[in-house]
Design a protein around this motif. Structure first.
Motif, PDB file in Angstrom:
ATOM      1  N   ARG A  86       0.824  -1.208   0.000  1.00 24.99           N
ATOM      2  CA  ARG A  86       0.000   0.000   0.000  1.00 24.99           C
ATOM      3  C   ARG A  86       0.859   1.260   0.000  1.00 24.99           C
ATOM      4  O   ARG A  86       1.984   1.263   0.490  1.00 24.99           O
ATOM      5  CB  ARG A  86      -0.921   0.006   1.224  1.00 24.99           C
ATOM      6  CG  ARG A  86      -1.985  -1.062   1.162  1.00 24.99           C
ATOM      7  CD  ARG A  86      -2.750  -1.217   2.457  1.00 24.99           C
ATOM      8  NE  ARG A  86      -3.766  -2.257   2.318  1.00 24.99           N
ATOM      9  CZ  ARG A  86      -4.332  -2.898   3.326  1.00 24.99           C
ATOM     10  NH1 ARG A  86      -3.987  -2.610   4.573  1.00 24.99           N
ATOM     11  NH2 ARG A  86      -5.242  -3.825   3.105  1.00 24.99           N
ATOM     12  N   THR A  89      -3.588   8.227  -2.166  1.00 17.78           N
ATOM     13  CA  THR A  89      -3.117   6.886  -2.485  1.00 17.78           C
ATOM     14  C   THR A  89      -2.851   6.800  -3.978  1.00 17.78           C
ATOM     15  O   THR A  89      -3.216   7.680  -4.741  1.00 17.78           O
ATOM     16  CB  THR A  89      -4.120   5.793  -2.044  1.00 17.78           C
ATOM     17  OG1 THR A  89      -3.486   4.514  -2.114  1.00 17.78           O
ATOM     18  CG2 THR A  89      -5.365   5.795  -2.912  1.00 17.78           C
ATOM     19  N   GLU A 144      -2.971  -4.429  -0.405  1.00 20.63           N
ATOM     20  CA  GLU A 144      -3.149  -3.421  -1.436  1.00 20.63           C
ATOM     21  C   GLU A 144      -4.293  -2.490  -1.061  1.00 20.63           C
ATOM     22  O   GLU A 144      -5.079  -2.777  -0.162  1.00 20.63           O
ATOM     23  CB  GLU A 144      -3.469  -4.078  -2.792  1.00 20.63           C
ATOM     24  CG  GLU A 144      -2.454  -5.090  -3.267  1.00 20.63           C
ATOM     25  CD  GLU A 144      -1.165  -4.455  -3.778  1.00 20.63           C
ATOM     26  OE1 GLU A 144      -1.097  -3.218  -3.878  1.00 20.63           O
ATOM     27  OE2 GLU A 144      -0.220  -5.221  -4.084  1.00 20.63           O
TER      28      GLU A 144
END
Length: 414
Positions: free
Chosen positions: A157, A169, A360
């Motif tokens: 991540r 993100t 993820e």
């Protein structure tokens, strides 16, 4: 990445069978009515698409401007989770901003040791700046077959969360490869998203779970504020973790593909799709959907992955999927735009690691403005790409040559 990927690919040989996709999702189309569509998302992902979110594309090296901006704007907390954090100019910028953050702002940092080469240089500087630094699933010494599964199960991540209200993100790492504009071999092409509104809570929860596993305590109440509407987008954060059969990452990609009726444009940096994903792309192309896939080309950072990626082309091309290789730098984005409203931006690749092993996170967004911006960006990237044509590919006989050279475990995935 040059050192990391060959190790991980070798470990896949230790026993990473793809799930039998006959048991995967049998999605073909989403309901027409809005209520049915919303329920379809929630049934598949287990979380709703919440309204009231503000979304903003953040391309290439601008990501460091945005991260620094959020650090300096923080009033209660700044949380960073990153697969890659290495010494260099981007790291130095963020270290200065963290040192100069407002008094009382709690700083929590998680990094993955596999991607964060030489992080031992950065960690004491962060600690000196008052940051609580944690290493996710640390490892020591040589990796044996007994702990190979744990070694594969990394935190991939990339998240920055400010005050539980604003979050970022995408595909970025904190390293020099993400400087610039993705228009030269040494500067990677990448796409990220900054979000405000209810979707941020899901990202904070994902951070909290990684934080706990890294030895941290519960996040305080103020890390989860009431989130007022901040825009018109519906969105959810799809947090995926390792799963032997059907991960949230697989569910997200299959659902997104199933939703497309006329346009499906995908950019993915490590494109080794499962058979289930490939089959669904083929179904959509044969239904007349404009299916295009943008992948890295000659500047791919991992040679074995490029070879396996190219070995996946033949079936897709024959079915009418259009494939393009980005020619001017490493293309590292993980995005999707379906029709005129649905977008996906995050860290989630279409490879065995992301689909089966790694932690993820990607934001799914229903918003026509973001979809149009992402589509325009995709079209711009195509001007720097070479289309792979089926007849030329077939004449060259490259597929068979690649299969003969590939390890058996990659061949099985194709």
């Amino acid at each position: 990445m040059r050192l990391v990927w060959p190790i991980l690919l070798a470990l896949l040989a230790a026993g990473c069978p793809y799930p039998n996709h006959r048991q995967d999702l049998r999605l073909r189309a989403l309901p027409e009515d809005p209520a049915g569509r919303e329920l379809a998302f929630e049934q598949t992902l287990g979380i709703p698409m919440e309204p009231g979110n503000g979304v903003e594309l953040v391309q290439n090296g601008r990501v460091f401007d945005v991260i620094e901006e959020e650090i300096r704007a923080a009033r209660s907390s700044i949380h960073i989770a990153s697969y890659i954090w290495r010494p260099g100019i981007p790291s130095d910028r963020l270290l200065i901003a963290l040192r100069e953050r407002a008094p009382g702002v709690q700083c929590r940092v998680i990094v993955d040791p596999l991607g964060s080469v030489n992080f031992e240089v950065v960690a004491p500087v962060l600690a000196d700046a008052g940051c609580d630094v944690r290493i996710y699933r640390p490892y020591q010494g040589a990796v044996t077959s007994l702990d190979a599964v744990r070694f594969r199960a990394r935190m991939h991540r990339k998240m920055v969360i400010r005050d539980g209200e604003v979050a970022l993100t995408g595909g970025f790492g904190i390293w020099r490869s993400w400087l610039g504009n993705g228009d030269a071999p040494e500067t990677w092409r990448d796409t990220n998203i900054r979000v405000r509104g209810p979707v941020v809570r899901g990202m904070q929860l994902a951070f909290a779970r990684n934080w706990q596993e890294s030895g941290g305590d519960f996040l305080p109440l103020e890390a989860f504020p009431e989130l007022a509407p901040a825009g018109n987008a519906r969105a959810c954060f799809v947090a995926s973790t390792g799963h032997r059969f059907l991960s949230e990452a697989s569910r997200m990609w299959l659902l997104s593909i199933a939703s497309a009726k006329h346009r499906l444009w995908i950019a993915n940096s490590y494109f080794l799709p499962s058979e289930a994903i490939s089959d669904m792309l083929i179904v959509k192309a044969r239904e007349g959907v404009d299916v295009r896939v943008l992948v890295p080309g000659r500047y791919h950072d991992v040679g074995p992955v490029l070879a396996a990626q190219r070995a996946s082309y033949a079936r897709l091309l024959e079915a009418g999927v259009r494939i393009y290789e980005y020619e001017i730098s490493m293309m590292h984005a993980k995005t999707l735009v379906a029709d005129d409203t649905l977008s996906v931006v995050g860290s989630t690749n279409m490879d065995p690691l992301a689909l089966n092993h790694t932690d993820e996170g990607s934001v799914m967004v229903e918003d026509p403005v973001l979809a149009e911006e992402l589509a325009a960006s995709f079209e711009q990237d195509l001007t720097h790409s070479a289309e792979v044509h089926w007849h030329g590919w077939k004449r060259r006989g490259l597929l068979q040559k690649l299969k003969e050279k590939l390890p058996w475990f990659i061949g099985d995935f194709l």
